[in-house]
Design a protein around this motif. Structure first.
Motif, PDB file in Angstrom:
ATOM      1  N   GLU A 135       0.829  -1.210   0.000  1.00  0.00           N
ATOM      2  CA  GLU A 135       0.000   0.000   0.000  1.00  0.00           C
ATOM      3  C   GLU A 135       0.865   1.263   0.000  1.00  0.00           C
ATOM      4  O   GLU A 135       0.421   2.325  -0.447  1.00  0.00           O
ATOM      5  N   HIS A 136       2.105   1.146   0.460  1.00  0.00           N
ATOM      6  CA  HIS A 136       3.025   2.287   0.353  1.00  0.00           C
ATOM      7  C   HIS A 136       3.270   2.647  -1.112  1.00  0.00           C
ATOM      8  O   HIS A 136       3.542   3.796  -1.437  1.00  0.00           O
ATOM      9  N   GLY A 137       3.179   1.669  -1.996  1.00  0.00           N
ATOM     10  CA  GLY A 137       3.382   1.914  -3.415  1.00  0.00           C
ATOM     11  C   GLY A 137       2.260   2.696  -4.061  1.00  0.00           C
ATOM     12  O   GLY A 137       2.383   3.144  -5.203  1.00  0.00           O
ATOM     13  N   PHE A 138       1.142   2.867  -3.331  1.00  0.00           N
ATOM     14  CA  PHE A 138       0.031   3.701  -3.776  1.00  0.00           C
ATOM     15  C   PHE A 138      -0.084   4.966  -2.917  1.00  0.00           C
ATOM     16  O   PHE A 138      -1.088   5.678  -3.004  1.00  0.00           O
ATOM     17  N   ALA A 139       0.909   5.225  -2.079  1.00  0.00           N
ATOM     18  CA  ALA A 139       0.854   6.319  -1.095  1.00  0.00           C
ATOM     19  C   ALA A 139      -0.336   6.137  -0.157  1.00  0.00           C
ATOM     20  O   ALA A 139      -0.820   7.105   0.436  1.00  0.00           O
ATOM     21  N   ASN A 140      -0.771   4.904   0.004  1.00  0.00           N
ATOM     22  CA  ASN A 140      -1.985   4.606   0.756  1.00  0.00           C
ATOM     23  C   ASN A 140      -1.681   4.091   2.159  1.00  0.00           C
ATOM     24  O   ASN A 140      -2.512   3.421   2.774  1.00  0.00           O
ATOM     25  N   ALA A 141      -0.467   4.376   2.664  1.00  0.00           N
ATOM     26  CA  ALA A 141      -0.049   3.900   3.983  1.00  0.00           C
ATOM     27  C   ALA A 141       0.892   4.914   4.621  1.00  0.00           C
ATOM     28  O   ALA A 141       1.562   5.679   3.930  1.00  0.00           O
ATOM     29  N   ILE A 142       0.908   4.891   5.955  1.00  0.00           N
ATOM     30  CA  ILE A 142       1.830   5.739   6.708  1.00  0.00           C
ATOM     31  C   ILE A 142       2.495   4.901   7.792  1.00  0.00           C
ATOM     32  O   ILE A 142       1.854   4.057   8.420  1.00  0.00           O
ATOM     33  N   ASP A 143       3.789   5.113   7.990  1.00  0.00           N
ATOM     34  CA  ASP A 143       4.544   4.521   9.095  1.00  0.00           C
ATOM     35  C   ASP A 143       4.930   5.639  10.058  1.00  0.00           C
ATOM     36  O   ASP A 143       5.325   6.723   9.618  1.00  0.00           O
ATOM     37  N   ILE A 144       4.841   5.372  11.362  1.00  0.00           N
ATOM     38  CA  ILE A 144       5.200   6.368  12.378  1.00  0.00           C
ATOM     39  C   ILE A 144       6.069   5.698  13.426  1.00  0.00           C
ATOM     40  O   ILE A 144       5.672   4.683  14.013  1.00  0.00           O
ATOM     41  N   GLY A 145       7.251   6.277  13.678  1.00  0.00           N
ATOM     42  CA  GLY A 145       8.173   5.685  14.631  1.00  0.00           C
ATOM     43  C   GLY A 145       8.364   6.447  15.927  1.00  0.00           C
ATOM     44  O   GLY A 145       8.579   5.840  16.981  1.00  0.00           O
ATOM     45  N   THR A 146       8.294   7.798  15.891  1.00  0.00           N
ATOM     46  CA  THR A 146       8.663   8.601  17.065  1.00  0.00           C
ATOM     47  C   THR A 146       7.651   9.726  17.277  1.00  0.00           C
ATOM     48  O   THR A 146       7.239  10.388  16.320  1.00  0.00           O
ATOM     49  N   PHE A 147       7.301   9.936  18.546  1.00  0.00           N
ATOM     50  CA  PHE A 147       6.332  10.957  18.941  1.00  0.00           C
ATOM     51  C   PHE A 147       7.029  11.975  19.846  1.00  0.00           C
ATOM     52  O   PHE A 147       7.681  11.598  20.826  1.00  0.00           O
ATOM     53  N   HIS A 148       6.881  13.264  19.542  1.00  0.00           N
ATOM     54  CA  HIS A 148       7.531  14.346  20.287  1.00  0.00           C
ATOM     55  C   HIS A 148       6.472  15.177  21.004  1.00  0.00           C
ATOM     56  O   HIS A 148       5.473  15.573  20.391  1.00  0.00           O
ATOM     57  N   PHE A 149       6.733  15.505  22.275  1.00  0.00           N
ATOM     58  CA  PHE A 149       5.754  16.205  23.103  1.00  0.00           C
ATOM     59  C   PHE A 149       6.181  17.640  23.415  1.00  0.00           C
ATOM     60  O   PHE A 149       7.356  17.996  23.314  1.00  0.00           O
ATOM     61  N   LYS A 150       5.209  18.426  23.809  1.00  0.00           N
ATOM     62  CA  LYS A 150       5.423  19.862  24.021  1.00  0.00           C
ATOM     63  C   LYS A 150       6.452  20.138  25.101  1.00  0.00           C
ATOM     64  O   LYS A 150       7.186  21.134  25.050  1.00  0.00           O
ATOM     65  N   ASP A 151       6.535  19.282  26.108  1.00  0.00           N
ATOM     66  CA  ASP A 151       7.473  19.512  27.204  1.00  0.00           C
ATOM     67  C   ASP A 151       8.893  19.039  26.884  1.00  0.00           C
ATOM     68  O   ASP A 151       9.766  19.028  27.741  1.00  0.00           O
ATOM     69  N   GLY A 152       9.121  18.615  25.628  1.00  0.00           N
ATOM     70  CA  GLY A 152      10.464  18.224  25.213  1.00  0.00           C
ATOM     71  C   GLY A 152      10.728  16.731  25.235  1.00  0.00           C
ATOM     72  O   GLY A 152      11.740  16.268  24.695  1.00  0.00           O
ATOM     73  N   ARG A 153       9.868  15.974  25.861  1.00  0.00           N
ATOM     74  CA  ARG A 153      10.062  14.530  25.894  1.00  0.00           C
ATOM     75  C   ARG A 153       9.623  13.904  24.572  1.00  0.00           C
ATOM     76  O   ARG A 153       8.869  14.490  23.802  1.00  0.00           O
ATOM     77  N   ASP A 196       4.880  -8.339  13.752  1.00  0.00           N
ATOM     78  CA  ASP A 196       6.003  -9.119  13.244  1.00  0.00           C
ATOM     79  C   ASP A 196       7.286  -8.313  13.421  1.00  0.00           C
ATOM     80  O   ASP A 196       7.246  -7.137  13.809  1.00  0.00           O
ATOM     81  N   ALA A 197       8.408  -8.933  13.116  1.00  0.00           N
ATOM     82  CA  ALA A 197       9.708  -8.271  13.311  1.00  0.00           C
ATOM     83  C   ALA A 197       9.873  -7.046  12.420  1.00  0.00           C
ATOM     84  O   ALA A 197      10.584  -6.111  12.781  1.00  0.00           O
ATOM     85  N   ALA A 198       9.204  -7.043  11.270  1.00  0.00           N
ATOM     86  CA  ALA A 198       9.339  -5.912  10.347  1.00  0.00           C
ATOM     87  C   ALA A 198       8.739  -4.635  10.910  1.00  0.00           C
ATOM     88  O   ALA A 198       9.057  -3.536  10.436  1.00  0.00           O
ATOM     89  N   HIS A 199       7.887  -4.756  11.934  1.00  0.00           N
ATOM     90  CA  HIS A 199       7.248  -3.579  12.528  1.00  0.00           C
ATOM     91  C   HIS A 199       7.678  -3.375  13.975  1.00  0.00           C
ATOM     92  O   HIS A 199       6.943  -2.793  14.768  1.00  0.00           O
ATOM     93  N   ALA A 200       8.869  -3.816  14.293  1.00  0.00           N
ATOM     94  CA  ALA A 200       9.369  -3.716  15.667  1.00  0.00           C
ATOM     95  C   ALA A 200       9.605  -2.283  16.106  1.00  0.00           C
ATOM     96  O   ALA A 200       9.664  -1.998  17.309  1.00  0.00           O
ATOM     97  N   ASP A 201       9.763  -1.359  15.146  1.00  0.00           N
ATOM     98  CA  ASP A 201      10.108   0.010  15.537  1.00  0.00           C
ATOM     99  C   ASP A 201       9.138   1.060  15.017  1.00  0.00           C
ATOM    100  O   ASP A 201       9.435   2.242  15.045  1.00  0.00           O
ATOM    101  N   HIS A 202       7.941   0.625  14.544  1.00  0.00           N
ATOM    102  CA  HIS A 202       7.005   1.638  14.048  1.00  0.00           C
ATOM    103  C   HIS A 202       5.589   1.082  13.942  1.00  0.00           C
ATOM    104  O   HIS A 202       5.375  -0.127  13.897  1.00  0.00           O
ATOM    105  N   PHE A 203       4.640   2.009  13.913  1.00  0.00           N
ATOM    106  CA  PHE A 203       3.277   1.688  13.514  1.00  0.00           C
ATOM    107  C   PHE A 203       3.201   1.693  11.990  1.00  0.00           C
ATOM    108  O   PHE A 203       3.850   2.503  11.339  1.00  0.00           O
ATOM    109  N   HIS A 204       2.378   0.830  11.444  1.00  0.00           N
ATOM    110  CA  HIS A 204       2.000   0.901  10.031  1.00  0.00           C
ATOM    111  C   HIS A 204       0.483   0.990   9.976  1.00  0.00           C
ATOM    112  O   HIS A 204      -0.220   0.133  10.527  1.00  0.00           O
TER     113      HIS A 204
END
Length: 214
Positions: A135-153, A196-204
């Motif tokens: 689905e990434h090949g159709f721009a129909n997917a997003i992966d997210i690995g890191t979330f940044h917060f207002k207080d700097g964390r 699975d192991a392919a998604h160990a570091d992100h949401f898909h």
């Protein structure tokens, strides 16, 4: 920086021809393409997103961008470290999830708001097992690995998915569980380190034709 594209401009981009080249017959007959929603950019603009229309194309392998956008901010105070190319409906689903689920859970769990995302992926011409296009090949997917917060964390999917003494403590894994469950209301496919192991570091997340929520 990017400016929010006008509804007229992006509507025209979404309706323009994709390419003079035909998709490979096997890909055309065996794999559905995501539909284009001409009203999506208008809704996304109302959510406060900052984005820009992208040229339509189809490549020789069948990967394509149709009505895709390069997005810099999803609205609700959430920006991206680097702009990402997504099909508009995926961007809209992400914006709604961030506003309605992630911000609410962030305030309730940590007492602070999410301000940005990094390690984010969108369009990428990839193949899956069996010769199907991701689905990434159709721009129909997003992966997210890191979330940044207002207080700097910040928290990473890889290190914060399970309780492990991160900067935000063991609440981090509970927060991830909550926002993962909320994502199931907005996306067709939700994958995470439990998948699975392919998604160990992100949401898909994607809006493909199948429904599955891990």
């Amino acid at each position: 920086s990017l400016a929010a594209v006008s509804p007229t401009d992006i509507g025209a981009a979404a309706s323009s021809p994709t390419s003079s080249r035909e998709l490979p017959t096997s890909a055309t007959t065996s794999q559905p393409r995501p539909p284009i929603d001409p009203q999506c950019p208008l809704r996304l603009e109302r959510l406060g997103a900052v984005f820009m229309a992208q040229p339509d194309f189809v490549d020789d392998r069948g990967c394509q961008n149709q009505g895709a956008i390069a997005i810099e901010s999803f609205g609700s105070g959430v920006s991206l470290a680097d702009r990402v190319v997504l099909a508009c409906p995926v961007a809209e689903a992400t914006a709604l999830w961030l506003r309605n689920v992630v911000q609410t859970e962030s305030l309730e769990t940590f007492g602070t708001r999410l301000v940005s995302l990094s390690n984010v992926g969108g369009y990428s011409c990839r193949m899956r097992a069996g010769g199907r296009i991701s689905e990434h090949g159709f721009a129909n997917a997003i992966d997210i690995g890191t979330f940044h917060f207002k207080d700097g964390r910040r928290v990473h999917v890889k290190s914060g998915w399970h309780p492990n003494g991160t900067a935000m403590g063991d609440l981090t894994s509970d927060w991830f569980e909550s926002i993962n469950a909320g994502a199931c209301d907005y996306f067709q496919i939700v994958l995470n380190p439990n998948s699975d192991a392919a998604h160990a570091d992100h949401f898909h997340f994607d809006l493909g034709p199948w429904k599955s929520c891990d």
